[in-house]
Design a protein around this motif. Structure first.
Motif, PDB file in Angstrom:
ATOM      1  N   ILE A  92      36.595 -42.301  19.055  1.00 41.21           N
ATOM      2  CA  ILE A  92      36.116 -41.790  17.198  1.00 41.21           C
ATOM      3  C   ILE A  92      36.437 -40.386  17.570  1.00 41.21           C
ATOM      4  O   ILE A  92      35.961 -39.443  17.631  1.00 41.21           O
ATOM      5  CB  ILE A  92      35.356 -42.250  15.993  1.00 41.21           C
ATOM      6  N   VAL A  93      37.498 -39.553  16.617  1.00 43.18           N
ATOM      7  CA  VAL A  93      37.153 -38.337  16.381  1.00 43.18           C
ATOM      8  C   VAL A  93      36.789 -37.989  15.275  1.00 43.18           C
ATOM      9  O   VAL A  93      37.988 -38.196  14.340  1.00 43.18           O
ATOM     10  CB  VAL A  93      38.943 -37.667  16.798  1.00 43.18           C
ATOM     11  N   ASP A  94      36.243 -36.716  14.800  1.00 42.44           N
ATOM     12  CA  ASP A  94      36.223 -36.435  13.648  1.00 42.44           C
ATOM     13  C   ASP A  94      37.027 -35.555  13.047  1.00 42.44           C
ATOM     14  O   ASP A  94      37.231 -34.223  13.880  1.00 42.44           O
ATOM     15  CB  ASP A  94      34.659 -35.887  13.971  1.00 42.44           C
ATOM     16  N   GLY A  95      37.850 -35.944  12.702  1.00 45.71           N
ATOM     17  CA  GLY A  95      39.051 -34.577  12.126  1.00 45.71           C
ATOM     18  C   GLY A  95      38.345 -34.043  10.299  1.00 45.71           C
ATOM     19  O   GLY A  95      39.137 -33.344   9.871  1.00 45.71           O
ATOM     20  N   SER A  96      37.483 -33.689  10.356  1.00 46.12           N
ATOM     21  CA  SER A  96      37.135 -32.983   8.559  1.00 46.12           C
ATOM     22  C   SER A  96      36.925 -31.456   9.504  1.00 46.12           C
ATOM     23  O   SER A  96      37.342 -30.815  10.473  1.00 46.12           O
ATOM     24  CB  SER A  96      35.577 -33.194   9.057  1.00 46.12           C
ATOM     25  N   ASN A  97      36.824 -30.541   8.147  1.00 48.56           N
ATOM     26  CA  ASN A  97      37.383 -29.497   8.090  1.00 48.56           C
ATOM     27  C   ASN A  97      36.544 -28.677   8.757  1.00 48.56           C
ATOM     28  O   ASN A  97      36.724 -27.581   9.365  1.00 48.56           O
ATOM     29  CB  ASN A  97      37.501 -28.788   6.558  1.00 48.56           C
ATOM     30  N   SER A  98      34.954 -28.666   9.196  1.00 52.67           N
ATOM     31  CA  SER A  98      34.367 -27.672  10.325  1.00 52.67           C
ATOM     32  C   SER A  98      34.290 -28.101  11.570  1.00 52.67           C
ATOM     33  O   SER A  98      34.400 -27.043  12.111  1.00 52.67           O
ATOM     34  CB  SER A  98      32.632 -28.778   9.511  1.00 52.67           C
ATOM     35  N   MET A  99      35.687 -29.410  11.734  1.00 49.49           N
ATOM     36  CA  MET A  99      36.357 -28.917  13.300  1.00 49.49           C
ATOM     37  C   MET A  99      37.376 -27.921  13.333  1.00 49.49           C
ATOM     38  O   MET A  99      37.478 -27.576  14.354  1.00 49.49           O
ATOM     39  CB  MET A  99      36.896 -30.121  13.661  1.00 49.49           C
ATOM     40  N   GLN A 100      37.066 -27.028  12.211  1.00 46.19           N
ATOM     41  CA  GLN A 100      38.487 -25.302  12.837  1.00 46.19           C
ATOM     42  C   GLN A 100      37.219 -24.666  13.055  1.00 46.19           C
ATOM     43  O   GLN A 100      37.886 -23.686  13.832  1.00 46.19           O
ATOM     44  CB  GLN A 100      38.449 -25.152  11.326  1.00 46.19           C
ATOM     45  N   HIS A 101      35.891 -24.655  13.268  1.00 48.60           N
ATOM     46  CA  HIS A 101      35.213 -23.436  13.537  1.00 48.60           C
ATOM     47  C   HIS A 101      35.933 -23.635  15.389  1.00 48.60           C
ATOM     48  O   HIS A 101      36.091 -23.633  15.784  1.00 48.60           O
ATOM     49  CB  HIS A 101      33.652 -24.444  13.698  1.00 48.60           C
ATOM     50  N   THR A 102      35.829 -21.588  15.267  1.00 52.61           N
ATOM     51  CA  THR A 102      36.177 -21.133  16.803  1.00 52.61           C
ATOM     52  C   THR A 102      35.176 -20.121  17.354  1.00 52.61           C
ATOM     53  O   THR A 102      34.822 -19.241  16.060  1.00 52.61           O
ATOM     54  CB  THR A 102      38.079 -20.509  16.537  1.00 52.61           C
ATOM     55  N   GLU A 103      35.137 -20.854  18.704  1.00 53.48           N
ATOM     56  CA  GLU A 103      34.751 -19.902  19.472  1.00 53.48           C
ATOM     57  C   GLU A 103      35.535 -19.155  20.651  1.00 53.48           C
ATOM     58  O   GLU A 103      35.508 -19.633  20.994  1.00 53.48           O
ATOM     59  CB  GLU A 103      33.134 -19.944  19.457  1.00 53.48           C
ATOM     60  N   ASP A 104      35.364 -17.777  21.751  1.00 57.23           N
ATOM     61  CA  ASP A 104      36.075 -17.142  22.056  1.00 57.23           C
ATOM     62  C   ASP A 104      37.630 -18.599  22.526  1.00 57.23           C
ATOM     63  O   ASP A 104      37.636 -18.819  23.360  1.00 57.23           O
ATOM     64  CB  ASP A 104      35.160 -17.771  23.592  1.00 57.23           C
ATOM     65  N   GLY A 105      38.072 -18.020  21.398  1.00 60.23           N
ATOM     66  CA  GLY A 105      39.019 -18.572  20.999  1.00 60.23           C
ATOM     67  C   GLY A 105      39.943 -20.281  21.619  1.00 60.23           C
ATOM     68  O   GLY A 105      40.513 -21.054  21.620  1.00 60.23           O
ATOM     69  N   VAL A 106      38.375 -20.348  21.060  1.00 64.20           N
ATOM     70  CA  VAL A 106      38.289 -22.860  21.455  1.00 64.20           C
ATOM     71  C   VAL A 106      38.272 -23.462  19.830  1.00 64.20           C
ATOM     72  O   VAL A 106      36.551 -22.901  19.571  1.00 64.20           O
ATOM     73  CB  VAL A 106      37.956 -22.571  22.572  1.00 64.20           C
ATOM     74  N   SER A 107      38.934 -23.127  19.204  1.00 66.86           N
ATOM     75  CA  SER A 107      38.427 -24.775  18.456  1.00 66.86           C
ATOM     76  C   SER A 107      37.274 -25.609  18.560  1.00 66.86           C
ATOM     77  O   SER A 107      37.642 -26.128  19.885  1.00 66.86           O
ATOM     78  CB  SER A 107      39.338 -24.946  16.987  1.00 66.86           C
ATOM     79  N   LYS A 108      36.617 -26.419  17.174  1.00 66.08           N
ATOM     80  CA  LYS A 108      35.996 -28.218  17.850  1.00 66.08           C
ATOM     81  C   LYS A 108      36.960 -28.782  17.442  1.00 66.08           C
ATOM     82  O   LYS A 108      37.510 -29.466  19.066  1.00 66.08           O
ATOM     83  CB  LYS A 108      34.883 -28.038  16.466  1.00 66.08           C
ATOM     84  N   MET A 109      38.310 -28.192  16.589  1.00 65.74           N
ATOM     85  CA  MET A 109      39.362 -30.071  17.340  1.00 65.74           C
ATOM     86  C   MET A 109      39.779 -29.685  18.182  1.00 65.74           C
ATOM     87  O   MET A 109      40.957 -31.118  19.179  1.00 65.74           O
ATOM     88  CB  MET A 109      39.932 -29.338  15.731  1.00 65.74           C
ATOM     89  N   ASP A 110      40.341 -28.625  18.857  1.00 59.54           N
ATOM     90  CA  ASP A 110      41.587 -28.132  19.786  1.00 59.54           C
ATOM     91  C   ASP A 110      40.259 -29.026  21.272  1.00 59.54           C
ATOM     92  O   ASP A 110      40.902 -29.297  21.910  1.00 59.54           O
ATOM     93  CB  ASP A 110      41.544 -26.362  20.280  1.00 59.54           C
ATOM     94  N   TYR A 111      38.964 -28.536  21.099  1.00 57.22           N
ATOM     95  CA  TYR A 111      38.221 -28.913  22.261  1.00 57.22           C
ATOM     96  C   TYR A 111      38.001 -30.980  22.444  1.00 57.22           C
ATOM     97  O   TYR A 111      38.146 -31.128  23.084  1.00 57.22           O
ATOM     98  CB  TYR A 111      36.844 -28.353  22.818  1.00 57.22           C
ATOM     99  N   ALA A 112      37.805 -31.586  21.203  1.00 59.97           N
ATOM    100  CA  ALA A 112      37.695 -32.640  20.755  1.00 59.97           C
ATOM    101  C   ALA A 112      39.505 -32.782  21.348  1.00 59.97           C
ATOM    102  O   ALA A 112      39.016 -34.336  21.389  1.00 59.97           O
ATOM    103  CB  ALA A 112      37.980 -32.924  19.227  1.00 59.97           C
ATOM    104  N   ARG A 113      40.243 -33.032  21.181  1.00 63.96           N
ATOM    105  CA  ARG A 113      41.812 -33.375  20.563  1.00 63.96           C
ATOM    106  C   ARG A 113      42.014 -33.006  22.756  1.00 63.96           C
ATOM    107  O   ARG A 113      42.333 -34.303  22.923  1.00 63.96           O
ATOM    108  CB  ARG A 113      42.698 -32.744  20.309  1.00 63.96           C
ATOM    109  N   TYR A 114      41.246 -31.641  23.502  1.00 66.18           N
ATOM    110  CA  TYR A 114      41.735 -32.025  25.015  1.00 66.18           C
ATOM    111  C   TYR A 114      40.660 -33.064  25.339  1.00 66.18           C
ATOM    112  O   TYR A 114      40.796 -34.177  26.213  1.00 66.18           O
ATOM    113  CB  TYR A 114      41.437 -30.917  25.369  1.00 66.18           C
ATOM    114  N   LEU A 115      39.533 -33.625  24.648  1.00 65.71           N
ATOM    115  CA  LEU A 115      38.491 -34.690  25.409  1.00 65.71           C
ATOM    116  C   LEU A 115      38.830 -35.230  25.304  1.00 65.71           C
ATOM    117  O   LEU A 115      39.146 -36.424  26.099  1.00 65.71           O
ATOM    118  CB  LEU A 115      37.188 -33.458  24.958  1.00 65.71           C
ATOM    119  N   ALA A 116      39.372 -36.022  24.499  1.00 68.88           N
ATOM    120  CA  ALA A 116      40.137 -37.345  24.022  1.00 68.88           C
ATOM    121  C   ALA A 116      40.567 -37.327  25.049  1.00 68.88           C
ATOM    122  O   ALA A 116      41.560 -39.089  25.540  1.00 68.88           O
ATOM    123  CB  ALA A 116      40.423 -37.488  22.319  1.00 68.88           C
ATOM    124  N   ALA A 117      42.078 -36.374  25.064  1.00 63.29           N
ATOM    125  CA  ALA A 117      42.936 -36.848  26.342  1.00 63.29           C
ATOM    126  C   ALA A 117      42.672 -36.890  27.350  1.00 63.29           C
ATOM    127  O   ALA A 117      43.371 -38.030  28.008  1.00 63.29           O
ATOM    128  CB  ALA A 117      44.129 -35.687  25.873  1.00 63.29           C
TER     129      ALA A 117
END
Length: 295
Positions: A85-110
């Motif tokens: 189950i992945v949180d798809g809300s807008n706060s997952m756009q938060h980005t640090e050092d070129g990595v967003s929470k959503m991208d981290y979640a996407r690759y981790l889930a994969a």
């Protein structure tokens, strides 16, 4: 942890299934192959043949030695359903050092999906957004995994975390007890995340949660910013002068402690993951929980 598995390195691989394989392969290199049982891997034990058993699992060498039929009892016989189950809300756009929470979640889930498939488990996916829930029923087929990766690739954060009015609909499938893996930054409005997680635990499912946060977010590193925006509500907070890091650190500890304690009361596993942390960190927790469920 291998430097090859740092988020920036992995996210440079644009092909999501290939990135997932790289994460899992890198993780498995540090483990003994004998501990990884499943399809195409080492079996756990022999047992006497039963009339309903698949003949493909008969061990003819054992028959030649003992004149009795034995079946290789693979871990697939105790496979489970894993629901991500992945949180798809807008706060997952938060980005640090070129990595967003959503991208981290996407690759981790994969990566978790790839590991699940490798172990012979059925893998499902649900994405929670206020606009509606995306849901894939847990399956094992290779064609299903292609759909799984496609949904993750298309995932775009937006709105708030949606409420699952009928959470049991996520969990249709052959097995009643499942391993639920929840990936989020735990920003909610009216305890909708806690309600969902607690309802799943009450159904008898094993639940693991991974809380994503950036180092700057955890350490109040807001230097150079005049204001910050709540990505889900749009509220703007002016930063008048220097942020009191001690006060912020205490508030952050209270925030994460409250989450951890409440989840632990319901026997829900909680793990805080930094966006700067290698993506294979969560895999060991998942394997340990999966092994625990099969005992």
């Amino acid at each position: 942890m291998s430097k090859l598995l740092t988020p920036k390195t992995i996210l440079a691989i644009k092909d999501l299934p290939l990135a997932a394989k790289a994460i899992v392969d890198g993780f498995l290199t540090g483990m003994h192959a004998s501990r990884m049982k499943g399809v195409g891997l080492e079996f756990s034990q022999y047992r006497s043949y039963q009339p309903s058993d698949d003949l493909r699992w008969l061990d003819w060498k054992m028959y030649a030695r003992s004149d009795r039929y034995y079946v290789r009892q693979s871990e697939i016989e105790t496979s489970i359903d894993i629901q991500l189950i992945v949180d798809g809300s807008n706060s997952m756009q938060h980005t640090e050092d070129g990595v967003s929470k959503m991208d981290y979640a996407r690759y981790l889930a994969a990566a978790l999906g790839y590991l699940s498939h490798l172990q012979g488990d059925a893998t499902g996916l649900a994405v929670m957004q206020s606009a509606g829930m995306i849901s894939l029923t847990a399956r094992r087929e290779a064609q299903h995994m292609a759909r799984f990766y496609y949904q993750l690739e298309q995932l775009q954060p937006g709105g708030r975390f949606g409420e699952a009015h009928q959470p049991h609909l996520m969990f249709s499938g052959p097995h009643t007890r499942k391993l639920i893996i929840f990936i989020s930054d735990f920003y909610e409005q009216q305890e909708e995340m806690f309600k969902l997680l607690e309802s799943m635990a009450a159904m008898g499912h094993e639940v693991l949660t991974f809380h994503l946060a950036g180092n700057h977010e955890m350490q109040a590193q807001f230097g150079g910013y005049q204001a910050v925006e709540d990505l889900e509500t749009g509220e703007i907070l002016q930063l008048d002068g220097k942020v009191d890091t001690d006060t912020y650190a205490a508030a952050w500890r209270n925030f994460t402690t409250r989450i951890s304690n409440r989840l632990m009361e319901k026997q829900i596993h909680y793990k805080l993951l930094s966006l700067q942390e290698p993506l294979d960190t969560a895999l060991r927790d998942v394997l340990l929980q999966r092994a625990k469920m099969r005992r």
